[in-house]
Design a protein around this motif. Structure first.
Motif, PDB file in Angstrom:
ATOM      1  N   GLY A   1       8.075  11.731   3.274  1.00  0.00           N
ATOM      2  CA  GLY A   1       7.670  11.186   4.569  1.00  0.00           C
ATOM      3  C   GLY A   1       7.209   9.744   4.465  1.00  0.00           C
ATOM      4  O   GLY A   1       7.572   8.903   5.301  1.00  0.00           O
ATOM      5  N   VAL A   2       6.417   9.432   3.437  1.00  0.00           N
ATOM      6  CA  VAL A   2       5.931   8.059   3.245  1.00  0.00           C
ATOM      7  C   VAL A   2       7.103   7.128   2.944  1.00  0.00           C
ATOM      8  O   VAL A   2       7.197   6.032   3.502  1.00  0.00           O
ATOM      9  CB  VAL A   2       4.862   8.008   2.127  1.00  0.00           C
ATOM     10  CG1 VAL A   2       4.497   6.573   1.779  1.00  0.00           C
ATOM     11  CG2 VAL A   2       3.614   8.793   2.543  1.00  0.00           C
TER      12      VAL A   2
ATOM     13  N   ASP B   1      -6.774   1.086  -1.583  1.00  0.00           N
ATOM     14  CA  ASP B   1      -7.764   0.030  -1.830  1.00  0.00           C
ATOM     15  C   ASP B   1      -8.798   0.467  -2.852  1.00  0.00           C
ATOM     16  O   ASP B   1      -9.153  -0.289  -3.763  1.00  0.00           O
ATOM     17  CB  ASP B   1      -8.466  -0.378  -0.526  1.00  0.00           C
ATOM     18  CG  ASP B   1      -7.571  -1.172   0.397  1.00  0.00           C
ATOM     19  OD1 ASP B   1      -6.536  -1.695  -0.075  1.00  0.00           O
ATOM     20  OD2 ASP B   1      -7.908  -1.267   1.594  1.00  0.00           O
ATOM     21  N   TRP B   2      -9.288   1.691  -2.720  1.00  0.00           N
ATOM     22  CA  TRP B   2     -10.281   2.191  -3.671  1.00  0.00           C
ATOM     23  C   TRP B   2      -9.684   2.282  -5.072  1.00  0.00           C
ATOM     24  O   TRP B   2     -10.301   1.848  -6.050  1.00  0.00           O
ATOM     25  CB  TRP B   2     -10.812   3.558  -3.216  1.00  0.00           C
ATOM     26  CG  TRP B   2     -11.868   4.078  -4.136  1.00  0.00           C
ATOM     27  CD1 TRP B   2     -13.188   3.751  -4.146  1.00  0.00           C
ATOM     28  CD2 TRP B   2     -11.678   5.012  -5.207  1.00  0.00           C
ATOM     29  NE1 TRP B   2     -13.827   4.425  -5.148  1.00  0.00           N
ATOM     30  CE2 TRP B   2     -12.927   5.206  -5.821  1.00  0.00           C
ATOM     31  CE3 TRP B   2     -10.576   5.701  -5.700  1.00  0.00           C
ATOM     32  CZ2 TRP B   2     -13.106   6.060  -6.908  1.00  0.00           C
ATOM     33  CZ3 TRP B   2     -10.746   6.550  -6.781  1.00  0.00           C
ATOM     34  CH2 TRP B   2     -11.995   6.727  -7.368  1.00  0.00           C
ATOM     35  N   LEU B   3      -8.478   2.843  -5.175  1.00  0.00           N
ATOM     36  CA  LEU B   3      -7.829   2.951  -6.484  1.00  0.00           C
ATOM     37  C   LEU B   3      -7.544   1.571  -7.074  1.00  0.00           C
ATOM     38  O   LEU B   3      -7.664   1.372  -8.284  1.00  0.00           O
ATOM     39  CB  LEU B   3      -6.528   3.750  -6.369  1.00  0.00           C
ATOM     40  CG  LEU B   3      -6.684   5.242  -6.167  1.00  0.00           C
ATOM     41  CD1 LEU B   3      -5.339   5.878  -5.823  1.00  0.00           C
ATOM     42  CD2 LEU B   3      -7.285   5.907  -7.394  1.00  0.00           C
TER      43      LEU B   3
ATOM     44  N   ILE C   1      -5.948   6.108   6.280  1.00  0.00           N
ATOM     45  CA  ILE C   1      -6.433   6.853   5.110  1.00  0.00           C
ATOM     46  C   ILE C   1      -5.666   6.487   3.841  1.00  0.00           C
ATOM     47  O   ILE C   1      -6.241   6.365   2.774  1.00  0.00           O
ATOM     48  CB  ILE C   1      -6.412   8.384   5.366  1.00  0.00           C
ATOM     49  CG1 ILE C   1      -7.098   9.143   4.240  1.00  0.00           C
ATOM     50  CG2 ILE C   1      -5.000   8.887   5.554  1.00  0.00           C
ATOM     51  CD1 ILE C   1      -8.582   8.956   4.187  1.00  0.00           C
ATOM     52  N   PHE C   2      -4.346   6.267   3.967  1.00  0.00           N
ATOM     53  CA  PHE C   2      -3.548   5.892   2.797  1.00  0.00           C
ATOM     54  C   PHE C   2      -4.025   4.554   2.234  1.00  0.00           C
ATOM     55  O   PHE C   2      -4.192   4.392   1.034  1.00  0.00           O
ATOM     56  CB  PHE C   2      -2.058   5.792   3.145  1.00  0.00           C
ATOM     57  CG  PHE C   2      -1.452   7.067   3.642  1.00  0.00           C
ATOM     58  CD1 PHE C   2      -1.524   8.234   2.900  1.00  0.00           C
ATOM     59  CD2 PHE C   2      -0.796   7.108   4.857  1.00  0.00           C
ATOM     60  CE1 PHE C   2      -0.960   9.409   3.350  1.00  0.00           C
ATOM     61  CE2 PHE C   2      -0.232   8.281   5.322  1.00  0.00           C
ATOM     62  CZ  PHE C   2      -0.319   9.440   4.569  1.00  0.00           C
TER      63      PHE C   2
ATOM     64  N   PRO D   1       0.804  -1.228   0.000  1.00  0.00           N
ATOM     65  CA  PRO D   1       0.000   0.000   0.000  1.00  0.00           C
ATOM     66  C   PRO D   1       0.841   1.285   0.000  1.00  0.00           C
ATOM     67  O   PRO D   1       0.474   2.254  -0.668  1.00  0.00           O
ATOM     68  CB  PRO D   1      -0.827  -0.115   1.280  1.00  0.00           C
ATOM     69  CG  PRO D   1      -0.974  -1.586   1.497  1.00  0.00           C
ATOM     70  CD  PRO D   1       0.343  -2.178   1.040  1.00  0.00           C
ATOM     71  N   LEU D   2       1.959   1.290   0.716  1.00  0.00           N
ATOM     72  CA  LEU D   2       2.796   2.494   0.715  1.00  0.00           C
ATOM     73  C   LEU D   2       3.463   2.714  -0.642  1.00  0.00           C
ATOM     74  O   LEU D   2       3.613   3.852  -1.083  1.00  0.00           O
ATOM     75  CB  LEU D   2       3.848   2.420   1.824  1.00  0.00           C
ATOM     76  CG  LEU D   2       3.315   2.465   3.257  1.00  0.00           C
ATOM     77  CD1 LEU D   2       4.456   2.346   4.258  1.00  0.00           C
ATOM     78  CD2 LEU D   2       2.506   3.718   3.509  1.00  0.00           C
ATOM     79  N   CYS D   3       3.844   1.627  -1.315  1.00  0.00           N
ATOM     80  CA  CYS D   3       4.424   1.733  -2.662  1.00  0.00           C
ATOM     81  C   CYS D   3       3.408   2.337  -3.628  1.00  0.00           C
ATOM     82  O   CYS D   3       3.736   3.219  -4.428  1.00  0.00           O
ATOM     83  CB  CYS D   3       4.840   0.362  -3.188  1.00  0.00           C
ATOM     84  SG  CYS D   3       6.106  -0.477  -2.240  1.00  0.00           S
TER      85      CYS D   3
END
Length: 165
Positions: free
Chosen positions: A81-82, A112-114, A106-107, A39-41
């Protein structure tokens, strides 16, 4: 200075093309090596796309240079930051809470939505602590940290530029 001879539009198109090029490179690397982005990637990928769009806006509307630069600095700072957080997670996986094992933040909700809208570009299937790919001893998160720092410096230089050539 030599940089003052470069038109503002060239700075912005370079920013946009560079960010879109990074996204294409990342997707191709993911497909070729069968990497599983976390998810962070994917969130960092989204930030590169947004900064690339700002670069195109700066090319089309150079009079808004200060706004486009400020937005690029903010998004580049968020990306930094991420990437720094993911770098820490990869360095200390035993201390890091793995993405998707707790309530989604939130990220993760955005990702997930994208991922449901465009799975080929945004589907997150990996773990944030894994270092599946390395180049010169640095993981993709480490490289992203360096690149986001470069984007911030680039946007600040463009912001400080005096003339509108």
């Amino acid at each position: 200075m030599i940089w003052s001879n470069v038109p503002v539009r060239a700075w912005f198109v370079t920013l946009g093309a560079g960010c879109f090029g990074l996204v294409v490179f990342g997707v191709e690397l993911q497909n070729m090596l069968r990497l599983a982005p976390c998810p962070l990637c994917i969130f960092q990928r989204l930030l590169y796309i947004l900064i690339g769009c700002i670069g195109l806006l700066g090319f089309a509307l150079p009079a808004g240079r200060l706004l486009w630069c400020a937005l690029s600095v903010v998004l580049g700072g968020v990306g930094f930051g991420v990437a720094a957080y993911q770098t820490w997670m990869q360095a200390y996986p035993h201390l890091a809470p793995e993405c998707s094992f707790t309530d989604p933040n939130i990220f993760e909700r955005i990702v997930d939505w994208l991922g449901m809208q465009m799975p080929s570009l945004f589907l997150a299937t990996g773990f944030c602590t894994s270092r599946e790919w390395e180049f010169l001893g640095l993981s993709m998160a480490n490289w992203s940290l360096v690149i986001y720092a470069g984007i911030v410096v680039y946007a600040v230089l463009l912001f400080r530029r005096r003339e509108m050539a």
